[in-house]
Design a protein around this motif. Structure first.
Motif, short mmCIF file in Angstrom:
data_model
loop_
_atom_site.label_atom_id
_atom_site.label_comp_id
_atom_site.label_asym_id
_atom_site.label_seq_id
_atom_site.Cartn_x
_atom_site.Cartn_y
_atom_site.Cartn_z
N SER A 92 17.23 -29.70 -24.81
CA SER A 92 18.58 -29.16 -24.85
C SER A 92 19.60 -30.30 -24.85
O SER A 92 19.45 -31.30 -24.13
CB SER A 92 18.83 -28.25 -23.65
N CYS A 95 20.07 -33.65 -30.69
CA CYS A 95 20.25 -33.28 -32.10
C CYS A 95 19.02 -33.69 -32.89
O CYS A 95 18.12 -34.39 -32.41
CB CYS A 95 21.48 -33.98 -32.67
N ALA A 119 15.01 -25.47 -34.46
CA ALA A 119 15.67 -24.33 -33.81
C ALA A 119 14.84 -23.81 -32.65
O ALA A 119 15.38 -23.47 -31.58
CB ALA A 119 15.93 -23.23 -34.83
N ARG A 124 20.01 -29.23 -32.05
CA ARG A 124 21.11 -28.98 -32.98
C ARG A 124 20.82 -29.75 -34.26
O ARG A 124 20.80 -30.98 -34.28
CB ARG A 124 22.44 -29.41 -32.36
N TYR A 125 20.60 -29.01 -35.34
CA TYR A 125 20.15 -29.61 -36.60
C TYR A 125 21.35 -30.10 -37.40
O TYR A 125 22.28 -29.34 -37.68
CB TYR A 125 19.35 -28.59 -37.39
N ARG A 155 28.85 -35.13 -38.09
CA ARG A 155 28.50 -33.83 -37.50
C ARG A 155 28.22 -33.96 -36.01
O ARG A 155 28.62 -33.11 -35.20
CB ARG A 155 27.29 -33.24 -38.24
N GLU A 156 27.50 -34.99 -35.64
CA GLU A 156 27.16 -35.18 -34.23
C GLU A 156 28.42 -35.38 -33.40
O GLU A 156 28.59 -34.79 -32.33
CB GLU A 156 26.23 -36.38 -34.09
N TYR A 160 29.29 -30.32 -34.81
CA TYR A 160 28.93 -29.40 -35.89
C TYR A 160 27.42 -29.44 -36.13
O TYR A 160 26.69 -30.27 -35.57
CB TYR A 160 29.66 -29.77 -37.18
N SER A 161 26.97 -28.55 -36.99
CA SER A 161 25.56 -28.55 -37.37
C SER A 161 25.44 -28.08 -38.81
O SER A 161 26.38 -27.52 -39.38
CB SER A 161 24.73 -27.65 -36.45
N THR A 164 22.21 -22.99 -39.87
CA THR A 164 21.07 -22.63 -39.02
C THR A 164 20.37 -21.40 -39.57
O THR A 164 20.97 -20.60 -40.29
CB THR A 164 21.51 -22.37 -37.58
#
Length: 452
Positions: A92, A95, A119, A124-125, A155-156, A160-161, A164
């Motif tokens: 958790s 990324c 996922a 977080r992809y 994104r990191e 953002y991701s 999904t």
């Protein structure tokens, strides 16, 4: 940022994919990279995951790095993902991203596989880069690698991701057998290639029901029991003569015990959005056949224990495997549904020798292979001979007559006056070959009726 590179290639630091990661590392000195060559050292990680989990635990981002092998990731990386999940590690707040290299043969399904498993693990992809094998040697490929990593960092930073994918699943109730044995007809044999552990009671019952319902002889090969020496090494040692560098006899077993059957049914329990790491090893090791679709015309079917309805990527892999190999897909029996229909359809396909045209999944895949083998014919000699023998070098550049005809048609329709005079004649001209076929069919029908 601390990045843990999870390198899935069995070639370790000599992996082509890994060179893209090295290039990124040299251009982003503020990022701290640590590498786990899991594809090369999977046996040691099967014995002890402690060091690997410690490295992963310290990272902010996991970067999966691998060559695409037969629709998905190499079996060694597949197995490492299983081990990660089994360890119960808490990811958790972390990324993930991925980099692959291939000739773009089903790189989409490989990337979706990684994304789905990220996922599952709460990662977080942030996206993926699918590069051609020689992209990094070109300025365009180098820019794409830099652009990709800048996108990952952006994104990191902003929380953002990438898009999904939902992973909702339903519980599968225990399977209860419903079919009694019916008499068997001699002359044909169906081999059931299963990825079945001792705990797979549902799958075992499904297999027994299929065998009971099928009128032809069946034989089960459980890949969990085959003494594999390891997964495919990508060494191309089999390129010239089809002999695998491993001495576990799988290449001969594949040709003598599986490909000699009249049809194949694959049986598995859905695990980690796939058929399981062991079945993936079975798939990868079939590279002893190179890119040769040696089972053309053999019908196939599937017995699936699990929630396939919520596995669109896995469904694509199943359909793609059949379509690329030009194998009629007789059906997919899922849990309690479709076993009788699968058995009956498989028998019908065998008796009637059903072979249908390939669709996009097969045509697109084989065109990639066609161009690849043509260029690599000096090394992939067995593939080259197979492609020549089966007319797979269907390059459109060779259709000189059609090209010239289309030039003539193009010149006519480019002239407004000629185009106006033509009217519907162009459509009529296109239909002429089909009218001839229909007239011949009508004549055959009339002759057949006269004989009666």
């Amino acid at each position: 940022m601390r990045i843990c590179i999870i390198s899935g290639s069995p070639k370790g630091k000599n992996s082509i994919t890994f060179q893209t990661v090295r290039y990124i590392a040299k251009n982003f000195p503020d990022c701290e990279f640590a590498t786990l060559h899991v594809g090369q050292k999977i046996r040691s990680y099967e014995r002890d995951m402690t060091a690997a989990l410690e490295t992963i635990g310290k990272a902010d981002l996991l970067l999966f790095c691998y060559p695409v092998y037969t629709f998905l990731v190499p079996s060694q990386l597949h197995r490492f993902i299983e081990l990660m999940k089994e360890s119960g590690i808490d990811l958790s707040g972390k990324c993930a991203a991925q980099i692959s290299t291939s000739k773009h043969f089903y790189d989409t399904t490989a990337h979706n596989f990684i994304r789905e498993n990220c996922a599952d693990m709460g990662l977080r992809y942030l996206g993926g880069l699918s590069a051609d094998m020689d992209d990094l040697t070109k300025a365009k490929g180098q820019k794409e690698a830099i652009d990709f990593w800048n996108l990952v960092l952006w994104r990191e930073k902003n929380g953002y991701s990438d898009i999904t994918m939902p992973c909702a699943h339903v519980e599968i109730p225990p399977y209860t057998r419903v079919f009694a044995n019916i008499p068997k007809t001699e002359g044909r044999e169906i081999v059931i290639v299963a990825n079945m552990e001792e705990s797979d009671g549902n799958l075992a019952a499904m297999i027994e029901d299929f065998r009971a319902r099928c009128p032809y002889a069946t034989r089960v090969v459980n890949v969990m029991e085959y003494p594999f020496s390891g997964g495919c090494l990508g060494c191309f040692g089999c390129a010239a003569d089809g002999r695998c560098i491993y001495k576990d006899g799988f290449d001969e077993f594949l040709r003598n015990e599986i490909q000699t059957a009249d049809a194949i049914v694959y049986a598995f329990t859905v695990k980690d959005h796939s058929m399981g790491a062991r079945m993936k090893m079975f798939d990868d090791r079939q590279f002893c056949n190179g890119h040769r679709t040696v089972t053309i015309g053999m019908p196939v079917g599937y017995l699936v224990n699990g929630d396939l309805a919520n596995e669109p990527n896995l469904r694509t892999v199943i359909e793609g495997r059949a379509d690329v190999g030009q194998n009629f897909l007789a059906g997919i029996a899922v849990n309690a549904d479709g076993i009788a229909e699968l058995a009956d359809t498989l028998v019908y396909a065998l008796d009637e020798k059903i072979v249908l045209p390939q669709m996009f999944l097969g045509v697109g895949g084989m065109k990639i292979f066609r161009d690849l083998i043509w260029v690599m014919q000096g090394m992939m000699k067995a593939d080259h001979e197979f492609y020549k023998e089966h007319g797979m070098y269907d390059f459109p550049q060779k259709e000189i007559g059609r090209i010239l005809m289309m030039k003539g048609v193009g010149a006519m329709i480019s002239n407004p006056k000629i185009k106006a005079k033509m009217g519907n004649k162009m459509t009529e001209g296109m239909l002429m070959p089909y009218e001839k076929v229909l007239k011949k069919s009508e004549k055959r029908k009339e002759k057949s009726e006269e004989k009666r």
